[in-house]
Design a protein around this motif. Structure first.
Motif, PDB file in Angstrom:
ATOM      1  N   VAL A 159      10.658 -16.642  35.310  1.00 13.30           N
ATOM      2  CA  VAL A 159       9.228 -16.658  34.967  1.00 13.30           C
ATOM      3  C   VAL A 159       9.016 -16.080  33.571  1.00 13.30           C
ATOM      4  N   GLU A 160       9.692 -14.976  33.276  1.00 16.63           N
ATOM      5  CA  GLU A 160       9.557 -14.344  31.960  1.00 16.63           C
ATOM      6  C   GLU A 160      10.011 -15.278  30.844  1.00 16.63           C
ATOM      7  N   LYS A 161      11.095 -15.988  31.087  1.00 11.06           N
ATOM      8  CA  LYS A 161      11.607 -16.910  30.056  1.00 11.06           C
ATOM      9  C   LYS A 161      10.630 -18.055  29.819  1.00 11.06           C
ATOM     10  N   GLU A 162      10.156 -18.671  30.906  1.00  7.09           N
ATOM     11  CA  GLU A 162       9.308 -19.848  30.764  1.00  7.09           C
ATOM     12  C   GLU A 162       7.894 -19.503  30.306  1.00  7.09           C
ATOM     13  N   ASN A 176      -1.732  -3.513  25.979  1.00  3.66           N
ATOM     14  CA  ASN A 176      -0.825  -2.952  26.970  1.00  3.66           C
ATOM     15  C   ASN A 176      -0.184  -4.055  27.806  1.00  3.66           C
ATOM     16  N   CYS A 177      -0.980  -5.061  28.155  1.00  5.61           N
ATOM     17  CA  CYS A 177      -0.463  -6.207  28.912  1.00  5.61           C
ATOM     18  C   CYS A 177       0.598  -6.942  28.095  1.00  5.61           C
ATOM     19  N   MET A 178       0.317  -7.159  26.807  1.00 11.23           N
ATOM     20  CA  MET A 178       1.293  -7.836  25.942  1.00 11.23           C
ATOM     21  C   MET A 178       2.569  -7.012  25.822  1.00 11.23           C
ATOM     22  N   TYR A 179       2.425  -5.700  25.642  1.00  8.69           N
ATOM     23  CA  TYR A 179       3.604  -4.825  25.527  1.00  8.69           C
ATOM     24  C   TYR A 179       4.461  -4.899  26.788  1.00  8.69           C
ATOM     25  N   LYS A 204       8.118  -6.620  26.719  1.00 12.23           N
ATOM     26  CA  LYS A 204       9.232  -5.695  26.946  1.00 12.23           C
ATOM     27  C   LYS A 204      10.281  -6.320  27.857  1.00 12.23           C
ATOM     28  N   ARG A 205       9.881  -7.306  28.646  1.00 11.71           N
ATOM     29  CA  ARG A 205      10.771  -7.932  29.613  1.00 11.71           C
ATOM     30  C   ARG A 205      11.716  -8.948  28.973  1.00 11.71           C
ATOM     31  N   VAL A 206      11.395  -9.418  27.757  1.00 15.17           N
ATOM     32  CA  VAL A 206      12.194 -10.497  27.160  1.00 15.17           C
ATOM     33  C   VAL A 206      12.918  -9.985  25.917  1.00 15.17           C
ATOM     34  N   PRO A 207      14.060 -10.568  25.589  1.00 17.37           N
ATOM     35  CA  PRO A 207      14.824 -10.127  24.410  1.00 17.37           C
ATOM     36  C   PRO A 207      13.997 -10.275  23.135  1.00 17.37           C
ATOM     37  N   LEU A 262       9.248  -8.251  17.990  1.00 18.07           N
ATOM     38  CA  LEU A 262       8.280  -9.186  17.423  1.00 18.07           C
ATOM     39  C   LEU A 262       6.913  -8.509  17.273  1.00 18.07           C
ATOM     40  N   ILE A 263       6.446  -7.832  18.338  1.00 12.25           N
ATOM     41  CA  ILE A 263       5.158  -7.128  18.261  1.00 12.25           C
ATOM     42  C   ILE A 263       5.203  -6.077  17.150  1.00 12.25           C
TER      43      ILE A 263
END
Length: 734
Positions: free
Chosen positions: A255-258, A288-291, A295-298, A303-304
């Motif tokens: 899910v995180e990747k897609e 906070n939601c974006m962070y 944080k879950r993806v490489p 990037l942020i």
């Protein structure tokens, strides 16, 4: 006897005679056991004698018919499973319900069969390396039911269909799903993974890939992130309800990747709703939601961080190079403080105070605050405003907070020695005019600077306070001396004795003081030089102030608080009603720029215009004439007349300050070069530049060109020499 005789070990001998067994015993006994197994599968176990069955199974093993019994078990169970398989395949209602019922029947049957064959399970099976009874039942179910082509395909399709329906918002039977997936895990993790999990992950990747493409086109960044967060939470919840726990990291990674990794660049840069609009609008929850998602993806957080740092540098650069902002140094620094506080709060609230983001914030501020070479001066002016008047109504804690905040900006400065120059000038004006908000606040700031930069940085500043205290004692001694006792009809004088080197004194020609003041000054000079041998006094008339009593028309009296220059000008009007600019300049010998500001404050400021100017205008020209304004009125008895000055330095003053700073740096650079060479003895040019820069960067960043010039100077004075074999090397000369 020489010792006790050893006891022989206890041993039971087998019967010597052969036990005869009926040749048809095994067939008859197995027929009984087989019938019982059939009854168990047919739900007729209530009529069976488990004691008798256990004894028969026990005897089969005892009489060496364990293999016959084991093989018979395999055949019988297989036959029943094939029948079950046909029933499952032909299920008209819910396929999953039928499969689950048959699975429940099979496991219950195998538990009862295991109890009957317990002796075989404990003796024959371990000895002959066979599969235990219950595990054998699971393996046979796997081979004949789950691995059946028709059943397996239908099973996977039904499970995936149920999950898809749930993702689309429908309510499904989670209990049934949990039972079926638990069955697969009980058959072995490899069965669960091969039969279901692999297909589940592939279908999920396809589903979320399509959904993300659909939503990225219609959602703004905030809504998309909320959707992604919701989907991840749903998958985690789904795993907790009816999937194997080991599936959680795998499905969340999908899910995180897609949803996130594939679109993270587009999300961050999304117009009107991406990262920068969130930062500008202080959208803490969305950030906070974006962070949390990135944080879950490489490379997500990088990037942020990089986009935030780039935005900070661009915004900060615009601020520090905006000509309109440079007109008000206090507002300039306040905007920088507000900007840093804003982003520091974002990092604290939304980015979990992540050190990488704090470092990016600090690096960005250090970058743009040093673009403007007037930042050290402006920071000093901000502190001057705070300690002079900005926090008069505030408590000591409020003053301390203001100083702590501005100290953060001070840490970013690369030219801290330039700040020191300006701070010394501003502190001197506050101390000499007694305009500090409190001595405690002043000493608190110096203590903070000492903590940041060391004793060397603040030693002269502390010397200024010592001079003020010493001056008070000196004046007390003067007025108690014969020189002071003889001043009843003379103006009172207060002298501040400033140690050369500690104060930012300037080589300004002393103006011509009024005769009344000259007499008092000479008395003090005689007293001071009489009590201190070998000292020399130089009057700094540009730094003093005076209180004058003036009488205006209709006998109105006021006490005027003015600078020394203003006093010299005003006292000329005791003997003249009208004076031209050139006459005043000649009579006082005050430098031109200072005289113009002085006259402007006396004649052009409404409510303070004790002089009149002809012709009347805002600016002072050399052709102007000035008259005593006998019509001056004020509601106040004491009237303070300030000098019109620009807070910022004029261009010549700025050049002079910069030149003094450069001159002060030369001995510091030379001292650092000598320290480095004394410890290393021989070093190449680039290494010297690197080490000297490292030593001095806490105060300023030395220019490599200046370092080279100082090296040449040290060679001329024979502190260093070039290596005769390699001209790129320098040697220290002891």
């Amino acid at each position: 006897m020489s010792g006790q005789s050893k006891k022989k070990p206890f041993k039971i001998e087998a019967y010597k005679h052969r036990v005869e067994v009926d040749p048809k015993y095994a067939d008859r006994t197995w027929a009984v056991i087989e019938h019982a197994i059939n009854e168990i599968y047919n739900h007729n176990a209530s009529g069976l004698s488990f004691e008798e069955l256990y004894r028969n199974a026990y005897n089969m093993v005892l009489y060496k018919f364990g293999e016959r019994q084991y093989n018979g078990l395999v055949s019988t169970v297989t036959r029943h499973l094939k029948d079950m398989g046909k029933a499952i395949e032909s299920a008209q209602g819910s396929f999953l319900d039928e499969l689950n019922r048959k699975w429940t029947d099979h496991t219950k049957s195998m538990q009862m069969i295991r109890d009957v064959l317990m002796y075989m399970d404990r003796t024959y099976i371990p000895t002959n390396h066979k599969t235990p009874v219950y595990e054998l039942g699971l393996n046979l179910w796997r081979d004949h039911i789950i691995h059946s082509a028709k059943i397996q395909t239908r099973l996977v399709d039904m499970l995936l269909e149920q999950i898809h329906r749930e993702r689309m918002g429908e309510v499904i039977n989670r209990g049934l799903m949990r039972s079926v997936t638990k069955m697969l895990t009980e058959l072995g993790s490899s069965v669960y993974q091969e039969v279901f999990e692999k297909s589940f992950l592939d279908v999920s990747a396809s589903f979320y890939s399509g959904e993300s493409q659909q939503y990225i086109e219609v959602y703004n960044c905030s809504n998309y992130l909320r959707m992604a967060e919701k989907r991840i939470n749903e998958e985690v919840e789904r795993v907790s309800h009816y999937l194997d726990s080991k599936t959680e990291p795998k499905i969340t990674a999908v899910v995180e990747k897609e949803l996130v990794e594939t679109h993270m660049h587009r999300l961050v840069h999304m117009e009107n709703s991406g990262l920068i609009p969130m930062l500008v609008g202080n959208m803490y929850e969305d950030l906070n939601c974006m962070y949390n998602l990135f944080k879950r993806v490489p490379s997500g957080l990088n990037l942020i961080k990089d986009v935030m740092a780039s935005h900070l540098k661009e915004t900060g650069k615009q601020l520090v190079t905006d000509p309109d902002r440079l007109k008000d140094p206090v507002d300039f620094i306040q905007r920088l403080l507000d900007m840093r506080e804003k982003y520091n709060e974002i990092i604290t609230k939304s980015f979990h105070n992540d050190k990488a983001f704090q470092n990016a914030l600090n690096a960005s501020f250090e970058y743009f605050i040093n673009i403007n070479n007037r930042s050290p001066e402006f920071i000093s002016l901000f502190v001057d405003d705070a300690l002079r008047k900005g926090v008069k109504a505030a408590s000591d804690d409020d003053v301390d907070q203001v100083l702590d905040r501005v100290l953060v900006l001070f840490r970013y400065l690369q030219e801290k020695d330039v700040f020191e120059k300006y701070y010394k000038q501003h502190l001197a004006k506050r101390l000499l005019s007694a305009k500090s908000v409190s001595e405690e606040a002043e000493r608190g700031m110096i203590l903070k600077l000492k903590t940041e930069c060391g004793y060397q940085f603040t030693s002269k500043l502390e010397g200024m306070f010592n001079d003020i205290k010493t001056s008070q004692d000196t004046m007390l001694g003067f007025y108690n001396s014969p020189y002071g006792n003889d001043m009843a009809d003379m103006p009172a004088i207060t002298v501040q004795i400033l140690t050369t080197g500690s104060w930012p004194t300037q080589n300004i020609n002393t103006c011509i003081l009024p005769a009344e003041i000259v007499i008092v000054c000479e008395k003090f000079k005689a007293y001071y030089l009489g009590t201190h041998n070998g000292r020399r006094l130089t009057w700094q008339t540009n730094m003093g102030h005076a209180d004058l009593k003036a009488t205006f028309g209709k006998g109105q009296k006021h006490e005027l608080n003015v600078s020394t220059y203003q006093m010299c000008v005003l006292m000329l009007f005791n003997s003249a009603d009208r004076l031209t600019y050139r006459e005043i300049e000649q009579a006082t010998d005050i430098p031109g720029p200072d005289l113009k500001r002085c006259l402007q404050s006396l004649a052009c400021v409404r409510g303070k215009n004790v002089l009149r100017k002809e012709p009347m205008s805002r600016d002072i020209s050399e052709d102007d004439a000035f008259l005593f304004n006998d019509k001056f009125t004020s509601k106040l008895v004491k009237v303070k007349i300030g000098t019109v000055v620009a807070q910022k330095e004029t261009e010549p003053e700025k050049m002079e300050t910069r030149q003094r700073v450069e001159e002060d740096r030369k001995p510091q650079i030379e001292a650092a070069i000598v320290r480095v060479m004394k410890s290393r003895r021989v070093l190449d040019h680039n290494s010297i530049v690197t080490e000297v820069t490292n030593q001095l960067q806490a105060r300023f960043l030395p220019n490599p060109v200046v370092i080279k010039k100082r090296i040449e100077s040290l060679i001329e004075r024979e502190f260093l020499e070039r290596d005769k074999a390699d001209r790129r090397l320098y040697r220290y000369m002891a």
